[in-house]
Design a protein around this motif. Structure first.
Motif, short mmCIF file in Angstrom:
data_model
loop_
_atom_site.label_atom_id
_atom_site.label_comp_id
_atom_site.label_asym_id
_atom_site.label_seq_id
_atom_site.Cartn_x
_atom_site.Cartn_y
_atom_site.Cartn_z
N UNK A 54 16.88 9.28 -1.65
CA UNK A 54 18.17 9.09 -0.98
C UNK A 54 19.28 8.87 -2.00
N UNK A 55 18.96 8.06 -3.00
CA UNK A 55 19.93 7.74 -4.05
C UNK A 55 20.32 9.00 -4.81
N UNK B 9 19.71 5.15 5.17
CA UNK B 9 18.97 4.29 4.21
C UNK B 9 17.68 3.80 4.85
N UNK B 10 16.78 3.37 3.98
CA UNK B 10 15.50 2.82 4.43
C UNK B 10 15.69 1.33 4.73
N UNK B 11 15.07 0.87 5.79
CA UNK B 11 15.06 -0.58 6.04
C UNK B 11 13.61 -1.05 5.88
N UNK B 12 13.39 -1.91 4.89
CA UNK B 12 12.03 -2.34 4.57
C UNK B 12 11.72 -3.68 5.20
N UNK B 13 10.83 -3.64 6.17
CA UNK B 13 10.39 -4.88 6.81
C UNK B 13 8.91 -5.09 6.56
N UNK B 14 8.46 -4.68 5.37
CA UNK B 14 7.04 -4.72 5.10
C UNK B 14 6.59 -6.00 4.44
N UNK C 42 0.79 -1.21 0.00
CA UNK C 42 0.00 0.00 0.00
C UNK C 42 0.83 1.28 0.00
N UNK C 43 0.22 2.41 0.45
CA UNK C 43 0.85 3.73 0.36
C UNK C 43 2.18 3.84 1.10
N UNK C 44 2.32 3.15 2.23
CA UNK C 44 3.59 3.21 2.96
C UNK C 44 4.72 2.66 2.12
N UNK C 45 4.42 1.60 1.40
CA UNK C 45 5.47 0.96 0.60
C UNK C 45 5.84 1.85 -0.58
N UNK C 46 4.82 2.49 -1.14
CA UNK C 46 5.07 3.41 -2.25
C UNK C 46 5.95 4.57 -1.77
N UNK C 47 5.62 5.10 -0.58
CA UNK C 47 6.42 6.19 -0.01
C UNK C 47 7.85 5.73 0.30
N UNK C 48 7.98 4.51 0.82
CA UNK C 48 9.32 3.99 1.14
C UNK C 48 10.17 3.92 -0.12
N UNK C 49 9.54 3.51 -1.21
CA UNK C 49 10.28 3.39 -2.46
C UNK C 49 10.71 4.77 -2.97
N UNK D 169 8.23 5.72 9.35
CA UNK D 169 8.88 5.74 8.04
C UNK D 169 9.52 7.11 7.78
N UNK D 170 8.78 8.16 7.99
CA UNK D 170 9.27 9.49 7.68
C UNK D 170 10.46 9.87 8.57
N UNK D 171 10.38 9.48 9.83
CA UNK D 171 11.41 9.93 10.78
C UNK D 171 12.61 9.00 10.85
N UNK D 172 12.36 7.72 10.70
CA UNK D 172 13.45 6.77 10.90
C UNK D 172 13.75 5.89 9.68
N UNK D 173 12.97 6.02 8.64
CA UNK D 173 13.23 5.23 7.45
C UNK D 173 12.94 3.75 7.62
#
Lengths: 496, 496
Positions: free
Chosen positions: B53-54, B63-68, B40-47, B444-448
């Motif tokens: 960042x890149x 960097x983002x750590x994705x545990x979704x 959903x939207x969180x994953x889209x925002x993470x991407x 997500x916004x504060x800690x990635x």
């Protein structure tokens, strides 16, 4: 075993009282009604015969020749080395150092792996496919269409073209109240369309292709079909297969323009099945993509909603087993694209190795690349042989009395018309069978040849056909045509 | 962009009068209503953040750590060499001679290719999968279940487990007149089920898992749920996820027996999602397959209709990108199996390379085989690390005030409960958000850190959770838990 809805009682009998939860009464009637002739009873019987032959059972032929499905590699077509080397490199990356593959193979594999999560094709991709592959597809489309741009964000990779076609058909509302949604499909058509529409409870609006003029499309017939349909349903889309399956016809530029105008006037989305875009054999035909034509027509036509499907399964590559494909969505409303994208997420993603194979097609070697010469040679060999076989098949079919076959301008099939004797038709009718089904069944039993009767694709009332692929290697295809000749002459004699 | 059904007007505005054929009014409302939170939207925002960042944009984290999502390889889990060597050999057969692969790799690849049309994984397979792979799956199930036989003819390979699950749910009639068909699903549940039921217009009958007793299933709750549901729908099936997703719980044998009795009494098909059957970490738990349990219960229970799903995406192999899976249909009526088989034909076949990967799982090396030792070492390394990470994750989560996490007995997820301050809940409510969505969004916004809020899986009214995978490598998972701690303490302080 595959009984009809009337067999429900048997469920009770068999289980002596403890009725199964799932039975013909609790199943989805759309699934019960669905048919998919390309893999129907003839194919099941052909497979049985192959097994029986292997086990030593005697038949009046040494082996079965299956011309029922466009399954290139099963018919001994070789893979393209470039494609398999890239997929193998992505599969087992140490091969990039050890296998001695050409540098462009290694470079492509590295580039794809960089686009994969964790650098592995074992990771899920985006639901719409790996971004760089979508970009490569956009670049391919742009090259193909003489510079008309394509947007990678509206290209979605799929598990073969079928999956892409199902995704868009699924998106349509089934109807408004009593009025179903309708989708125009050609007759004859590839049964994926009829099966999918049946599954989604959407109405099929058949429009007849004109056999007399090499299966061309006449706007007058499109108008007849939609006018009749509007009395009972809301037409939303028209499916066009170009090059055609099962017909082997290739649309002229003019014909495509006519279809675009028709779709625009009637407010229909165009679903363009263009999976055979590389398979053109007739010297007076070339492939015109719908995307290019609408762009060049300009004005309102350039805004026409269009979905175009492509695949790794056909063309010169024939990689059916990889289930790779893509769809380009042109001029769709962003909200619709967003809904489509969302609907894809629940499928997670198409097979990543299928995506890699697709990338090798849309991003094939270019002049100067290490693999270019061999790739071109392999590609031309496949397409050149197909071209010869297309010609030979039509010539041999037309040499038989009671068979008339249009020119195979493209794709991989011949769809000859059978002028069957009245006695044969009467016998089939008495047995409750379509006459061309009876013909195909006897052909299989007597000669070990597997084709699909025209009734599986749809045809004008009172006409009979079968579809055969032109895929067996030349010597085997000749043998096919020899066995067919013997059968056909005997059949015509028997029922004359 | 992904607007609601109310935004249809915009379509008209944007196109200044020429309305698109496809818009929110002509789309399938089931697709519009469907949600799939894991993407959903969180994953889209993470991407997006990863891209930014890149491109050099500054964030308060490197960097983002994705545990979704349970995407093992994306989280740096290595592939199993045996699997990839076999797939590579099937992909590019000359490697069998040149790559120096162990003899059992070569033997398996040869055996699989013999089962492929034309000896190529580029050929279509049977719609239900390559016969020898179905036989290997049957042999695997028999070994797993202590000798209880399995029938290869009722095992169907699929594109991951999701595809198998969708195939059986699609088969259900949507309803009788006004009464919809209902399917029981756990709360919390993996959103594939809710999304698929929404897509097929089938009613979800939620039954709550008991968080207090490590997410166990109570028959009293099942009875409550079905009794209420029978007033409005016809329940036909119960979905059970064991090991559980998102809960990480593993059912006891007794619990499974209770469920079987319940399903039998209530005339429900059991859909057993057993894709995490290799992922058991708790010393006091083991995996009991539903198949084994019904067989051992005997009598009427042994005739229980059961579909059990497995996959190459999870376990120790984590080959999500291959989209390999199978379903074993137990005790289904032959007519239903025939309809199921027919419905699969229109999809042609699952990806053959995915089937090959599946074969490497069900037909893994045995003691004495050349690859056995290395395969076992690699498998144990993955599962051993997961076990340690499961323990560490729960311990660190439970050390935080306002978080309570059950033991991760199996699968790949922790699903901690958040005891959020009233002020946070009120703020989220005022903003029209679920409180755990707000928490996850700020995280997500504060800690990635990307997790999925509990509202995406379903949870008891007034409780809040999130799901995180335990997949990042140990050092990164520790970093995840450190960042989470900092965020969580600050969040709790801010809203206290």
């Amino acid at each position: 075993m595959a009984g009809g809805a009337g067999d429900t009682k048997k469920v009770l009998d068999m289980d002596t009282g403890s009725q199964k939860v799932l039975n013909m009464d609790t199943l989805n009637p759309c699934i019960i009604n669905m048919e998919y002739s390309v893999r129907g009873p003839l194919v099941i019987r052909a497979r049985e015969m192959q097994k029986e032959l292997k086990e030593g059972k005697k038949f009046p032929f040494p082996y079965v020749i299956r011309c029922n499905i466009g399954d290139c590699h099963a018919m001994e077509q070789s893979y393209i080395n470039f494609i398999r080397q890239v997929v193998a490199s992505c599969t087992y990356p140490p091969l990039m150092d050890s296998a001695g593959f050409p540098p462009d193979v290694v470079a492509k594999a590295k580039r794809i792996l960089e686009g994969c999560g964790g650098g592995s094709i074992g990771a899920y991709s985006d639901s719409s496919g790996i971004e760089i592959i979508r970009k490569d597809a956009a670049a391919y489309i742009k090259r193909r269409d003489g510079g008309i741009p394509a947007n990678p964000d509206t290209i979605m990779l799929s598990s073969g073209a079928s999956d892409g076609i199902k995704s868009i058909l699924k998106l349509l509302k089934q109807g408004d109240g009593e009025r179903k949604t309708g989708v125009m499909i050609p007759i004859p058509q590839y049964p994926l369309y009829s099966a999918t529409l049946a599954e989604y409870n959407t109405m099929q609006i058949g429009y007849y292709l004109d056999e007399e003029t090499n299966w061309s499309m006449h706007v007058s017939e499109l108008k007849r079909a939609i006018t009749e349909a509007r009395a009972v349903c809301n037409p939303r889309a028209i499916c066009v297969l170009n090059p055609g399956n099962p017909t082997g016809s290739v649309l002229t530029r003019q014909n495509i323009e006519d279809i675009v105008k028709f779709a625009h006037d009637e407010k229909l989305v165009i679903l363009a099945d263009e999976v055979y875009q590389d398979n053109i054999y007739a010297p007076d035909r070339e492939f015109h993509s719908f995307k290019k034509v609408i762009s060049e027509m300009g004005g309102e036509y350039a805004k026409q909603e269009l979905a175009s499907f492509h695949s790794v399964s056909k063309g010169y590559m024939g990689e059916c087993g990889y289930r790779g494909g893509y769809c380009e969505y042109v001029n769709f409303h962003p909200e619709v694209v967003a809904m489509l994208r969302k609907s894809l997420t629940a499928k997670l993603c198409p097979s990543v190795s299928g995506q890699v194979a697709m990338d090798c097609v849309v991003g094939h070697p270019q002049p100067g690349d290490a693999s270019y010469e061999s790739w071109l040679k392999e590609k031309n060999a496949v397409l050149g042989t197909l071209k010869e076989k297309a010609k030979m098949t039509v010539e041999k079919l037309n040499s038989l009395p009671g068979i008339k076959c249009n020119i195979v301008q493209g794709a991989m099939y011949a769809f000859p018309r059978l002028f069957l004797p009245e006695k044969a038709i009467a016998k089939a009718k008495a047995e409750g069978k379509a006459a061309d089904f009876m013909y195909a069944w006897e052909l299989l039993e007597q000669k070990g040849l597997c084709v699909v009767p025209g009734s599986g694709f749809g045809q004008k009332e009172g006409t009979y056909h079968f579809r055969m692929t032109i895929l067996p290697p030349p010597a085997k295809l000749e043998e096919f045509l020899r066995r067919l000749k013997d059968f056909h002459l005997e059949f015509m004699e028997r029922y004359k």
